[in-house]
Design an enzyme around this catalytic site. Sequence first.
Site, PDB file in Angstrom:
ATOM      1  N   GLU A 431     -22.631   8.862 -10.742  1.00  0.00           N
ATOM      2  CA  GLU A 431     -22.077   7.920  -9.762  1.00  0.00           C
ATOM      3  C   GLU A 431     -23.115   6.922  -9.243  1.00  0.00           C
ATOM      4  O   GLU A 431     -23.403   6.843  -8.057  1.00  0.00           O
ATOM      5  CB  GLU A 431     -21.433   8.691  -8.615  1.00  0.00           C
ATOM      6  N   GLU A 508     -15.992  15.655 -14.523  1.00  0.00           N
ATOM      7  CA  GLU A 508     -15.467  16.354 -13.349  1.00  0.00           C
ATOM      8  C   GLU A 508     -13.949  16.318 -13.431  1.00  0.00           C
ATOM      9  O   GLU A 508     -13.365  15.277 -13.751  1.00  0.00           O
ATOM     10  CB  GLU A 508     -15.932  15.703 -12.041  1.00  0.00           C
TER      11      GLU A 508
END
Length: 998
Positions: A431, A508
């Site tokens: 991220e 994820e």
Amino acid sequence: MAMMTMIDVLERKDWENPVVSNWNRLPMHTPMDLLEKQSLNGLWNFDHFSRISDVPKNWLELTESKTEIIVPSNWQIEFKDKSDVPIYTNVTYPIPIQPPYVPEANPVGAYSRYFDITKEWLESGHVHLTFEGVGSAFHFWLNGEYGGYSEDSRLPAEFDISNLAKEGQNCLKVLVFRWSKVTYFEDQDMWRMSGIFRSVNLQWLPDNYLLDFSIKTDLDEDLDFANVKLQAYAKNIDDACLEFKLYDDEQLIGECHGFDAEIGVVNPKLWSDEIPYLYRLELTLMDRSGAVFHKETKKIGIRKIAIEKGQLKINGKALLVRGVNKHEFTPEHGYVVSEEVMIKDIKLMKEHNFNAVRCSHYPNDSRWYELCDEYGLYVMDEANIETHGMTPMNRLTNDPTYLPLMSERVTRMVMRDRNHPSIIIWSLGNESGYGSNHQALYDWCKSFDSSRPVHYEGGDDASRGATDATDIICPMYARVDSPSINAPYSLKTWMGVAGENRPLILCEYAHDMGNSLGGFGKYWQAFREIDRLQGGFIWDWVDQGLLKDGNYAYGGDFGDKPNDRQFSLNGLVFPNRQAKPALREAKYWQQYYQFELEKTPLGQVFAFTVTNEYLFRSTDNEKLCYQLINGLEVLWENELILNMPAGGSMRIDLSELPIDGTDNLFLNIQVKTIEKCNLLESDFEVAHQQFVLQEKINFTDRIDSNEEITLFEDEELLTVRSAKQKFIFNKSNGNLSRWLDEKGNEKLLHELSEQFTRAPLDNDIGVSEVEHIDPNAWLERWKGIGFYELKTLLKTMIIQATENEVIISVQTDYEAKGKIAFSTIREYHIFRNGELLLKVDFKRNIEFPEPARIGLSLQLAEKAENVTYFGLGPDENYPDRRGASLFGQWNLRITDMTTPYIFPSENGLRMETRELNYDRLKVRAMGQSFAFNLSPYSQNQLAKKGHWHLLEEEAGTWLNIDGFHMGVGGDDSWSPSVAQEYLLTKGNYHYEVSFKLT
């Protein structure tokens, strides 16, 4: 530099200089294990300062400290200061965003300790000092002289202190800064803490020693010949030679000499998670006469990782990633994780059919990788880079100023960990958007280590996990067949993108926050159906609940600001590693044995097939146990030894099953271990399946009674007397308000009323950020429309009495902010034997949001120790999370009927119930099954209390009975994720239940 004063060093503000990452730190290398070491773990002197300017100018001369602290540890846990506490935040930075600058109020941990060094160490070689993990940055001094500086909290910092050390007692002093420029690159979803949280040690090295070595195992196409290649580097190489030996157990299978050498291995035993076979490599650095300078051994695995035809393959076989994200965390010690806990985690993972771990989002302690090599887990090793809170997210990662900083985090990780066979993927971080720096790092990884794929997701909408800097499409929280906030492309959409042929592995997915993991099975159906969908990593392994005063704390509990509340609680296991129901659901869908029932065209069962999904393991330690049960007892059973090759199947004949067509019949199948093997105990269940062969709700004939049934009525109450019991109804709302048994004992503490809401799940609440409310979240929609404050409007109450029963028909409207949300007709049938049959017709206003449940709530006076029910169990289960559950009769303790989620919510539901027995109360399904939960806590209390330990046990027992209940969701926890088929979307529903005292 050694002549500089402490003030000179601090005035440089290295922690804010983008081009300084270290002073005097040695290059990274593979860990050396056999050289003599001295641990500096234990008690250190410690002082805490609120800001750097508070550190006394003569601190290096001071010999006493205010307190002591254990190393390794996080000082926010060991040293409790209300001005410097653990901070839990997901995205938001804990400091103002002004990179590379940090606040002037920057807490400092001042560590010092004494240690002895022998004369032999100093006269015969070199002494190195290694800090395995310090956050976020530190300077150190030895004997008053400056030693060095380092950043990157998750990788070792090694220094040669030979010129600073002295014989006898030495004084080591370390200043650790809570915030530094690297804080902007370590914005992971976790508790933000600091200190020396991994081991500190001294290491003696001879004058001639191995600096580093690299091992590569090249396999030919047929995988029957391997070249084990060694490239080594040494100090003073001109005076030394290197001997290289390879052992299979204790058998020497090859040897050679040289710093760039190789050994051929015929028919090698290949390493995989299933069979983690390790060879032993022995390296000996010696002089020309054979005198040994330095000797090292390393366990190595021979295996091949490749992407071929759109699939990630291990040793030529397409891999299905049964993965989980894992933070380094324990509730007592924060970032400090012992070897005992590491092994416990691996054991739990292996027991629940996990084969892969993503080190989210930083390199772990070196011992973790050794254990993964030994026990068999695939690892995605991830660089300590996350800039999630930046706007745009790639603000820093697209800035060439920070390329050296980022490069060190990737290259040093690779240099330390490259010899581990368990590591099959490098990850550039998490991220951080997508910037030019990522592309440079990707290119370096591919040029330095072409044997492993590179992963990078990015985290922003622009990248969607499919930039040029990744070999694997790796979206976050993409749904199977519909777009989501995080992933505009569904998994199935990705499979149709023109020109795209990379494998897809979710970095994820299945966000397991609280009562979650609904719809998990849908992912696994897709993974097994579509070749390029190769699994993913669940978020995440363990609840990050820190212990505070003996209870688990989450964001805000320490007064920390900013904070993201309970968003730290996403684990498949509680902080103490106790399993949640979701863990067993994951185990079921990930299990390596799949079962298929075979029937004739007329529906007669005659066989089942079991398929072995292991890629390399034959079934050499498994037995198959299968039973025919009616839910109450075993009618027939058999057991046999499984004998299947990897990927093979076995057909089991069932033609002799005694099926008579008159009862509930279930075929229960288990695969169990025979002997203890690789952390799994003997007789341990590794897979199970239940097939429903016949399903019947048996209606027991109503036992008549000679007792007279009578009816009494006044303005407020309606009383029915039956079988010496009294049923008293409130005429203002039509609810059964009291129930007295034959001795006059109250059976209810709260009336039997209808219920349409639940104590909100985290998935109902939605977003993680405290300051932001999502109007689309289920809770906000329910609250906004008034579902938690429904007004009950009794329309009619009609009473009919016959010789054998009294029928009370109650029509009710439920008003939400002036509009009718729901209407029900409840029909109570009270028979002469004391049985109460309740039939409910429910109608909803389809302009309103769907309700969480359609059911009943009552508070029983009883508080029994055990409960027996026939339905799905033994764990809690919900409409979209019931794969692991089995039909049967379950006898459980009442304490097992609740799941103690740290943040309280609806919990403990049991679906498909035919009959419930609690104390004297028997509840039976009539026409269709029901769901129920039993709890010492009301839904109201569960909704209001913020922590499980704050719940106060109430009188009696709360019983919730649901005709219908929506799913829990779990694709993510910040957008409505309950699939359409698990919502209560219909306009009309009907259910019936019977109550009776036995």
